[in-house]
Design a protein around this motif. Structure first.
Motif, PDB file in Angstrom:
ATOM      1  N   PHE A 247     -53.361  19.325 -21.692  1.00 57.95           N
ATOM      2  CA  PHE A 247     -54.504  19.069 -22.577  1.00 57.95           C
ATOM      3  C   PHE A 247     -54.672  20.227 -23.559  1.00 57.95           C
ATOM      4  O   PHE A 247     -54.846  20.023 -24.757  1.00 57.95           O
ATOM      5  CB  PHE A 247     -55.792  18.879 -21.759  1.00 57.95           C
ATOM      6  N   VAL A 248     -54.609  21.451 -23.047  1.00 53.96           N
ATOM      7  CA  VAL A 248     -54.763  22.643 -23.891  1.00 53.96           C
ATOM      8  C   VAL A 248     -53.645  22.699 -24.929  1.00 53.96           C
ATOM      9  O   VAL A 248     -53.897  22.958 -26.109  1.00 53.96           O
ATOM     10  CB  VAL A 248     -54.794  23.930 -23.039  1.00 53.96           C
ATOM     11  N   THR A 249     -52.423  22.436 -24.501  1.00 54.71           N
ATOM     12  CA  THR A 249     -51.277  22.461 -25.413  1.00 54.71           C
ATOM     13  C   THR A 249     -51.444  21.435 -26.525  1.00 54.71           C
ATOM     14  O   THR A 249     -51.262  21.750 -27.704  1.00 54.71           O
ATOM     15  CB  THR A 249     -49.969  22.203 -24.635  1.00 54.71           C
ATOM     16  N   GLU A 250     -51.804  20.216 -26.165  1.00 56.32           N
ATOM     17  CA  GLU A 250     -51.982  19.164 -27.173  1.00 56.32           C
ATOM     18  C   GLU A 250     -53.146  19.489 -28.104  1.00 56.32           C
ATOM     19  O   GLU A 250     -53.055  19.276 -29.318  1.00 56.32           O
ATOM     20  CB  GLU A 250     -52.203  17.816 -26.489  1.00 56.32           C
ATOM     21  N   TYR A 251     -54.226  20.014 -27.545  1.00 59.27           N
ATOM     22  CA  TYR A 251     -55.392  20.388 -28.354  1.00 59.27           C
ATOM     23  C   TYR A 251     -55.004  21.454 -29.376  1.00 59.27           C
ATOM     24  O   TYR A 251     -55.301  21.335 -30.563  1.00 59.27           O
ATOM     25  CB  TYR A 251     -56.511  20.876 -27.432  1.00 59.27           C
ATOM     26  N   LEU A 252     -54.325  22.513 -28.922  1.00 58.12           N
ATOM     27  CA  LEU A 252     -53.932  23.599 -29.823  1.00 58.12           C
ATOM     28  C   LEU A 252     -52.878  23.139 -30.822  1.00 58.12           C
ATOM     29  O   LEU A 252     -52.928  23.520 -31.995  1.00 58.12           O
ATOM     30  CB  LEU A 252     -53.433  24.799 -29.028  1.00 58.12           C
ATOM     31  N   ASP A 253     -51.919  22.341 -30.379  1.00 58.97           N
ATOM     32  CA  ASP A 253     -50.895  21.828 -31.305  1.00 58.97           C
ATOM     33  C   ASP A 253     -51.537  21.040 -32.440  1.00 58.97           C
ATOM     34  O   ASP A 253     -51.133  21.159 -33.601  1.00 58.97           O
ATOM     35  CB  ASP A 253     -49.880  20.965 -30.563  1.00 58.97           C
ATOM     36  N   ASN A 254     -52.552  20.249 -32.109  1.00 54.43           N
ATOM     37  CA  ASN A 254     -53.275  19.479 -33.116  1.00 54.43           C
ATOM     38  C   ASN A 254     -53.969  20.415 -34.100  1.00 54.43           C
ATOM     39  O   ASN A 254     -53.922  20.206 -35.313  1.00 54.43           O
ATOM     40  CB  ASN A 254     -54.296  18.563 -32.423  1.00 54.43           C
ATOM     41  N   LYS A 255     -54.608  21.466 -33.587  1.00 56.19           N
ATOM     42  CA  LYS A 255     -55.289  22.449 -34.440  1.00 56.19           C
ATOM     43  C   LYS A 255     -54.287  23.174 -35.347  1.00 56.19           C
ATOM     44  O   LYS A 255     -54.538  23.359 -36.532  1.00 56.19           O
ATOM     45  CB  LYS A 255     -56.025  23.493 -33.589  1.00 56.19           C
ATOM     46  N   ILE A 256     -53.165  23.589 -34.783  1.00 56.40           N
ATOM     47  CA  ILE A 256     -52.141  24.322 -35.531  1.00 56.40           C
ATOM     48  C   ILE A 256     -51.549  23.432 -36.624  1.00 56.40           C
ATOM     49  O   ILE A 256     -51.276  23.893 -37.728  1.00 56.40           O
ATOM     50  CB  ILE A 256     -51.057  24.872 -34.582  1.00 56.40           C
ATOM     51  N   GLU A 257     -51.386  22.152 -36.314  1.00 55.11           N
ATOM     52  CA  GLU A 257     -50.848  21.209 -37.298  1.00 55.11           C
ATOM     53  C   GLU A 257     -51.775  21.096 -38.513  1.00 55.11           C
ATOM     54  O   GLU A 257     -51.320  20.999 -39.650  1.00 55.11           O
ATOM     55  CB  GLU A 257     -50.683  19.831 -36.645  1.00 55.11           C
TER      56      GLU A 257
ATOM     57  N   ASN B 136     -52.860  28.905 -39.816  1.00 56.38           N
ATOM     58  CA  ASN B 136     -53.328  30.271 -40.054  1.00 56.38           C
ATOM     59  C   ASN B 136     -54.713  30.558 -39.489  1.00 56.38           C
ATOM     60  O   ASN B 136     -55.053  31.707 -39.228  1.00 56.38           O
ATOM     61  CB  ASN B 136     -53.332  30.572 -41.556  1.00 56.38           C
ATOM     62  N   TYR B 137     -55.534  29.521 -39.314  1.00 51.13           N
ATOM     63  CA  TYR B 137     -56.928  29.707 -38.928  1.00 51.13           C
ATOM     64  C   TYR B 137     -57.338  28.576 -37.996  1.00 51.13           C
ATOM     65  O   TYR B 137     -57.357  27.408 -38.398  1.00 51.13           O
ATOM     66  CB  TYR B 137     -57.797  29.697 -40.193  1.00 51.13           C
ATOM     67  N   ILE B 138     -57.655  28.910 -36.754  1.00 55.01           N
ATOM     68  CA  ILE B 138     -58.022  27.911 -35.745  1.00 55.01           C
ATOM     69  C   ILE B 138     -59.447  28.183 -35.297  1.00 55.01           C
ATOM     70  O   ILE B 138     -59.789  29.308 -34.943  1.00 55.01           O
ATOM     71  CB  ILE B 138     -57.060  27.982 -34.546  1.00 55.01           C
ATOM     72  N   LYS B 139     -60.267  27.129 -35.326  1.00 52.74           N
ATOM     73  CA  LYS B 139     -61.661  27.269 -34.907  1.00 52.74           C
ATOM     74  C   LYS B 139     -61.974  26.241 -33.820  1.00 52.74           C
ATOM     75  O   LYS B 139     -61.688  25.055 -33.978  1.00 52.74           O
ATOM     76  CB  LYS B 139     -62.591  27.050 -36.096  1.00 52.74           C
TER      77      LYS B 139
END
Length: 88
Positions: free
Chosen positions: A5-15, A19-22
């Motif tokens: 879940f964390v990986t998919e959540y962060l991958d979505n944010k990074i996509e 440069n900037y994740i909130k």
């Protein structure tokens, strides 16, 4: 809270913006209906992963520089991560 879940959540944010994740209160507690314990676990796992990917990670109340401007993680935001090359 699974690492998948964390990986998919962060991958979505990074996509959306590498440069900037909130991560916001609304997004995690309201939209995704996570408990406080689940949010804490997600933030802990996200911090580790993002730091390993050369991000600087800041939590509520912390001050940081982004694009040459001094900023602060607001009370409605749990975490902000900035790719190290963008910190000035």
């Amino acid at each position: 809270m699974t690492t998948q879940f964390v990986t998919e959540y962060l991958d979505n944010k990074i996509e959306k913006n590498e440069n900037y994740i909130k991560c916001t209160f609304y997004e995690l507690r309201v939209k995704r209906n996570l408990s406080e314990e689940q949010v804490d676990e997600l933030l802990k796992l996200a911090k580790t992963r993002l730091e390993n990917m050369n991000y600087q990670v800041y939590f509520t109340g912390a001050k940081f520089k982004y694009n040459g401007k001094e900023q602060q993680v607001q009370s409605q935001d749990y975490m902000i991560a900035i790719k190290e090359r963008n910190i000035k």
